[in-house]
Design a protein around this motif. Structure first.
Motif, PDB file in Angstrom:
ATOM      1  N   SER A   1       0.858  -1.181   0.000  1.00  0.00           N
ATOM      2  CA  SER A   1       0.000   0.000   0.000  1.00  0.00           C
ATOM      3  C   SER A   1       0.896   1.232   0.000  1.00  0.00           C
ATOM      4  CB  SER A   1      -0.914   0.000   1.232  1.00  0.00           C
ATOM      5  OG  SER A   1      -0.146  -0.033   2.421  1.00  0.00           O
ATOM      6  N   SER A   2       0.293   2.411  -0.011  1.00  0.00           N
ATOM      7  CA  SER A   2       1.071   3.654  -0.063  1.00  0.00           C
ATOM      8  C   SER A   2       2.017   3.754   1.124  1.00  0.00           C
ATOM      9  CB  SER A   2       0.120   4.854  -0.085  1.00  0.00           C
ATOM     10  OG  SER A   2      -0.680   4.820  -1.243  1.00  0.00           O
ATOM     11  N   ALA A   3       3.195   4.297   0.873  1.00  0.00           N
ATOM     12  CA  ALA A   3       4.194   4.437   1.934  1.00  0.00           C
ATOM     13  C   ALA A   3       4.969   5.723   1.711  1.00  0.00           C
ATOM     14  CB  ALA A   3       5.130   3.237   1.931  1.00  0.00           C
ATOM     15  N   ALA A   4       5.688   6.162   2.746  1.00  0.00           N
ATOM     16  CA  ALA A   4       6.461   7.401   2.676  1.00  0.00           C
ATOM     17  C   ALA A   4       7.846   7.116   2.100  1.00  0.00           C
ATOM     18  CB  ALA A   4       6.590   8.019   4.063  1.00  0.00           C
ATOM     19  N   PRO A   5       8.345   7.967   1.208  1.00  0.00           N
ATOM     20  CA  PRO A   5       9.683   7.756   0.624  1.00  0.00           C
ATOM     21  C   PRO A   5      10.779   7.646   1.672  1.00  0.00           C
ATOM     22  CG  PRO A   5       8.500   9.458  -0.586  1.00  0.00           C
ATOM     23  CD  PRO A   5       7.674   9.138   0.624  1.00  0.00           C
ATOM     24  N   GLU A   6      10.662   8.427   2.749  1.00  0.00           N
ATOM     25  CA  GLU A   6      11.736   8.405   3.750  1.00  0.00           C
ATOM     26  C   GLU A   6      11.893   7.055   4.429  1.00  0.00           C
ATOM     27  OE1 GLU A   6       8.543  11.260   5.491  1.00  0.00           O
ATOM     28  OE2 GLU A   6       9.375  10.782   3.522  1.00  0.00           O
ATOM     29  N   ASP A   7      10.863   6.189   4.312  1.00  0.00           N
ATOM     30  CA  ASP A   7      10.972   4.841   4.871  1.00  0.00           C
ATOM     31  C   ASP A   7      11.950   3.983   4.072  1.00  0.00           C
ATOM     32  OD1 ASP A   7       9.089   5.523   6.758  1.00  0.00           O
ATOM     33  OD2 ASP A   7       7.403   4.659   5.656  1.00  0.00           O
ATOM     34  N   PHE A   8      12.353   4.449   2.898  1.00  0.00           N
ATOM     35  CA  PHE A   8      13.206   3.657   2.022  1.00  0.00           C
ATOM     36  C   PHE A   8      14.541   4.340   1.733  1.00  0.00           C
ATOM     37  CE2 PHE A   8       8.831   2.491   1.343  1.00  0.00           C
ATOM     38  CZ  PHE A   8       8.880   1.100   1.401  1.00  0.00           C
ATOM     39  N   ILE A   9      14.881   5.342   2.539  1.00  0.00           N
ATOM     40  CA  ILE A   9      16.192   5.995   2.411  1.00  0.00           C
ATOM     41  C   ILE A   9      17.290   4.963   2.654  1.00  0.00           C
ATOM     42  CG2 ILE A   9      17.761   7.597   3.578  1.00  0.00           C
ATOM     43  CD1 ILE A   9      15.998   9.157   1.880  1.00  0.00           C
ATOM     44  N   SER A  10      18.317   4.988   1.823  1.00  0.00           N
ATOM     45  CA  SER A  10      19.432   4.050   1.945  1.00  0.00           C
ATOM     46  C   SER A  10      20.029   4.064   3.349  1.00  0.00           C
ATOM     47  CB  SER A  10      20.519   4.425   0.934  1.00  0.00           C
ATOM     48  OG  SER A  10      21.731   3.754   1.202  1.00  0.00           O
ATOM     49  N   HIS A  11      20.406   2.890   3.839  1.00  0.00           N
ATOM     50  CA  HIS A  11      21.047   2.812   5.161  1.00  0.00           C
ATOM     51  C   HIS A  11      22.348   3.592   5.194  1.00  0.00           C
ATOM     52  CE1 HIS A  11      24.338   0.021   4.049  1.00  0.00           C
ATOM     53  NE2 HIS A  11      23.469  -0.498   3.199  1.00  0.00           N
ATOM     54  N   TYR A  12      22.982   3.757   4.030  1.00  0.00           N
ATOM     55  CA  TYR A  12      24.201   4.564   3.977  1.00  0.00           C
ATOM     56  C   TYR A  12      23.940   5.985   4.460  1.00  0.00           C
ATOM     57  CZ  TYR A  12      26.695   1.087   1.080  1.00  0.00           C
ATOM     58  OH  TYR A  12      27.330  -0.035   0.605  1.00  0.00           O
ATOM     59  N   VAL A  13      22.707   6.465   4.232  1.00  0.00           N
ATOM     60  CA  VAL A  13      22.332   7.825   4.632  1.00  0.00           C
ATOM     61  C   VAL A  13      21.664   7.821   5.997  1.00  0.00           C
ATOM     62  CG1 VAL A  13      20.874   9.816   4.065  1.00  0.00           C
ATOM     63  CG2 VAL A  13      22.085   8.596   2.242  1.00  0.00           C
ATOM     64  N   SER A  14      20.674   6.945   6.183  1.00  0.00           N
ATOM     65  CA  SER A  14      19.907   6.959   7.438  1.00  0.00           C
ATOM     66  C   SER A  14      20.780   6.609   8.640  1.00  0.00           C
ATOM     67  CB  SER A  14      18.721   5.985   7.350  1.00  0.00           C
ATOM     68  OG  SER A  14      19.165   4.651   7.145  1.00  0.00           O
ATOM     69  N   LYS A  15      21.745   5.707   8.456  1.00  0.00           N
ATOM     70  CA  LYS A  15      22.634   5.309   9.553  1.00  0.00           C
ATOM     71  C   LYS A  15      23.985   6.023   9.490  1.00  0.00           C
ATOM     72  CE  LYS A  15      20.573   0.713  10.033  1.00  0.00           C
ATOM     73  NZ  LYS A  15      20.810  -0.761  10.023  1.00  0.00           N
ATOM     74  N   LYS A  16      24.163   6.805   8.418  1.00  0.00           N
ATOM     75  CA  LYS A  16      25.430   7.515   8.204  1.00  0.00           C
ATOM     76  C   LYS A  16      26.631   6.572   8.352  1.00  0.00           C
ATOM     77  CE  LYS A  16      23.808  12.163   9.258  1.00  0.00           C
ATOM     78  NZ  LYS A  16      24.060  13.426   9.953  1.00  0.00           N
ATOM     79  N   ASN A  17      26.506   5.397   7.727  1.00  0.00           N
ATOM     80  CA  ASN A  17      27.555   4.388   7.872  1.00  0.00           C
ATOM     81  C   ASN A  17      28.416   4.218   6.619  1.00  0.00           C
ATOM     82  OD1 ASN A  17      25.793   3.057   6.199  1.00  0.00           O
ATOM     83  ND2 ASN A  17      25.354   1.351   7.584  1.00  0.00           N
ATOM     84  N   HIS A  18      28.263   5.127   5.650  1.00  0.00           N
ATOM     85  CA  HIS A  18      29.098   5.076   4.454  1.00  0.00           C
ATOM     86  C   HIS A  18      30.455   5.696   4.748  1.00  0.00           C
ATOM     87  CE1 HIS A  18      30.502   5.604   0.326  1.00  0.00           C
ATOM     88  NE2 HIS A  18      29.521   4.828  -0.079  1.00  0.00           N
ATOM     89  N   PHE A  19      31.499   5.184   4.087  1.00  0.00           N
ATOM     90  CA  PHE A  19      32.836   5.744   4.277  1.00  0.00           C
ATOM     91  C   PHE A  19      32.881   7.243   4.005  1.00  0.00           C
ATOM     92  CE2 PHE A  19      37.108   6.671   2.422  1.00  0.00           C
ATOM     93  CZ  PHE A  19      37.832   6.566   3.598  1.00  0.00           C
ATOM     94  N   ALA A  20      31.985   7.730   3.153  1.00  0.00           N
ATOM     95  CA  ALA A  20      31.948   9.169   2.842  1.00  0.00           C
ATOM     96  C   ALA A  20      31.767  10.008   4.095  1.00  0.00           C
ATOM     97  CB  ALA A  20      30.823   9.466   1.841  1.00  0.00           C
ATOM     98  N   TYR A  21      31.087   9.460   5.093  1.00  0.00           N
ATOM     99  CA  TYR A  21      30.878  10.218   6.334  1.00  0.00           C
ATOM    100  C   TYR A  21      32.153  10.281   7.185  1.00  0.00           C
ATOM    101  CZ  TYR A  21      25.867  10.540   5.470  1.00  0.00           C
ATOM    102  OH  TYR A  21      24.640  10.850   4.918  1.00  0.00           O
ATOM    103  N   SER A  22      33.166   9.523   6.808  1.00  0.00           N
ATOM    104  CA  SER A  22      34.490   9.671   7.431  1.00  0.00           C
ATOM    105  C   SER A  22      35.248  10.827   6.779  1.00  0.00           C
ATOM    106  CB  SER A  22      35.313   8.398   7.272  1.00  0.00           C
ATOM    107  OG  SER A  22      34.722   7.307   7.921  1.00  0.00           O
ATOM    108  N   CYS A  23      34.798  11.193   5.573  1.00  0.00           N
ATOM    109  CA  CYS A  23      35.509  12.181   4.770  1.00  0.00           C
ATOM    110  C   CYS A  23      34.855  13.560   4.794  1.00  0.00           C
ATOM    111  CB  CYS A  23      35.579  11.710   3.327  1.00  0.00           C
ATOM    112  SG  CYS A  23      36.336  10.083   3.082  1.00  0.00           S
ATOM    113  N   PHE A  24      33.537  13.580   5.016  1.00  0.00           N
ATOM    114  CA  PHE A  24      32.782  14.838   4.962  1.00  0.00           C
ATOM    115  C   PHE A  24      31.946  14.998   6.240  1.00  0.00           C
ATOM    116  CE2 PHE A  24      33.666  13.620   0.650  1.00  0.00           C
ATOM    117  CZ  PHE A  24      34.056  14.808   0.056  1.00  0.00           C
ATOM    118  N   CYS A  25      31.838  16.223   6.718  1.00  0.00           N
ATOM    119  CA  CYS A  25      31.099  16.450   7.960  1.00  0.00           C
ATOM    120  C   CYS A  25      30.470  17.834   7.919  1.00  0.00           C
ATOM    121  CB  CYS A  25      32.022  16.327   9.169  1.00  0.00           C
ATOM    122  SG  CYS A  25      33.530  17.305   9.044  1.00  0.00           S
TER     123      CYS A  25
END
Length: 402
Positions: free
Chosen positions: A378-402
């Motif tokens: 059924s209908s759902a909110a887009p933010e429920d499907f944000i990549s874990h790299y962004v929602s958990k800030k667990n991508h290596f990029a977050y070691s490089c940018f702040c």
């Protein structure tokens, strides 16, 4: 002095308007804070979101003392497409810096024997050299004295560590004097390190600060993006880019409809359902990384008529060079940059392309990365499907940018 009733009414209406405006501003402030990852750009019932804040580099450019440089060389080739190139560059720069070696500009090799291009055919070589100035010494061509006899081939795991270099690469380099690196990928590993390492700054610079497409490739990417934005007038020039390549889907066994739950890839019909369920309307402009039209894409186009491939959207005068050549190198690079710069990115296929596009998007503040895991019924909110790299800030990029 008589008071004109119309003036009184106008005053009341004006006061009421200011009160309502104040409430709206206050409500909007709390709503924005509540959403956290992204605020609604056009309306609460629409899926387009504003990008996150543009981050700044956290690293400091390490400076190499000229006197510490070795006379040895590190050579390597770029293979398999831009998502691999980013990681191969990073590992080579980290190794060359550790060894105080001179890095030789790589060539680019395709999947077919003899399929070889110069670095500058695809990337901006001057930008690459300038970005590494003071970090490692870079030369454009391999020294004439280098040959297979005095060049040891060394396999390097992606995200190579100082410990691995010291134990497995440095002894070979000290013995041979020159090495040729071959990066291998035990797994897709782009997650943030639990603790910062000595090589983070160098890896960050190499991964996010060295590679840019050469001028003609950049112009093709820009022309495609401009055309996609032009046909997206009803969505304020915004478009969705989907990494959806039929050959990869077939290899992964995902070119089938139906099924549920988390998977490693999704077919056109599943992606169409996903986008529709999270609120994208029929006139949404969609770009897919499939180069030429495939009949299975009809399922996506039936729901979103403005669905385009490179073949259908690229300027006619550019097709011979960038679509009809003997190699797919240009096609992959074009896809990589369009997916990195679209308003929304949907990876229909998991893997290194998704991981490194996500990193590039995070670095530029484009955090709208929607992963179609567990497609809603059924209908759902887009933010429920944000990549874990962004929602958990667990991508290596977050070691490089702040």
């Amino acid at each position: 002095m008589a008071v004109d009733p119309r003036q009184v009414l106008a005053g009341v209406l004006t006061l009421t308007m200011f009160v309502m405006l104040g409430n709206m501003i206050k409500r909007d402030h709390f709503d924005s804070a509540h959403h956290g990852l992204a605020s609604v750009a056009k309306g609460a019932d629409e899926p387009w979101k504003e990008d996150g804040l543009t981050l700044k580099p956290c690293w400091q450019k390490p400076i190499l003392e000229e006197a510490d440089e070795s006379q040895g060389f590190v050579t390597f080739s770029l293979t398999n497409g831009p998502e691999y190139h980013v990681s191969q560059i990073s590992d080579a720069v980290v190794v060359a810096r550790y060894l105080r070696a001179t890095l030789v500009i790589p060539d680019i090799r395709g999947s077919k024997p003899g399929d070889k291009r110069n670095f500058e055919d695809v990337y901006d070589v001057e930008k690459f050299i300038a970005s590494l100035d003071g970090v490692v010494k870079v030369v454009k061509t391999q020294a004439s004295e280098l040959s297979a006899r005095n060049l040891a081939v060394v396999k390097v795991p992606n995200r190579v560590t100082e410990g691995h270099i010291a134990d497995n690469i440095e002894p070979v380099f000290r013995t041979k004097g020159n090495i040729r690196l071959v990066t291998y990928f035990p797994s897709v590993n782009m997650k943030k390190n639990k603790e910062k390492t000595n090589t983070d700054s160098i890896a960050c610079l190499a991964m996010f600060g060295t590679l840019e497409p050469q001028t003609e490739v950049r112009e093709v990417v820009d022309s495609i993006i401009d055309r996609l934005k032009t046909v997206s007038r009803k969505s304020n020039g915004q478009f969705v880019a989907i990494d959806l390549r039929i050959d990869i889907l077939e290899k992964k066994g995902c070119h089938k409809n139906g099924g549920s739950g988390s998977k490693s890839c999704y077919g056109p019909q599943e992606i169409a359902l996903f986008l529709k369920k999270i609120g994208f309307e029929k006139d949404t402009t969609v770009y897919v990384t499939q180069t030429k039209w495939h009949s299975s894409l009809d399922a996506l186009k039936d729901v979103f008529p403005k669905t385009y491939t490179k073949e259908s959207i690229m300027p006619m005068e550019k097709k011979d060079k960038f679509l009809n050549s003997d190699t797919t190198e240009y096609e992959k690079v074009i896809d990589y940059y369009i997916c990195s710069e679209s308003d929304v990115y949907v990876p229909a296929i998991s893997g290194l392309f998704y991981a490194n596009v996500a990193g590039k998007r995070i670095a530029s503040g484009r955090t709208q990365i929607l992963v179609p895991e567990n497609i809603p019924t059924s209908s759902a909110a887009p933010e429920d499907f944000i990549s874990h790299y962004v929602s958990k800030k667990n991508h290596f990029a977050y070691s490089c940018f702040c």
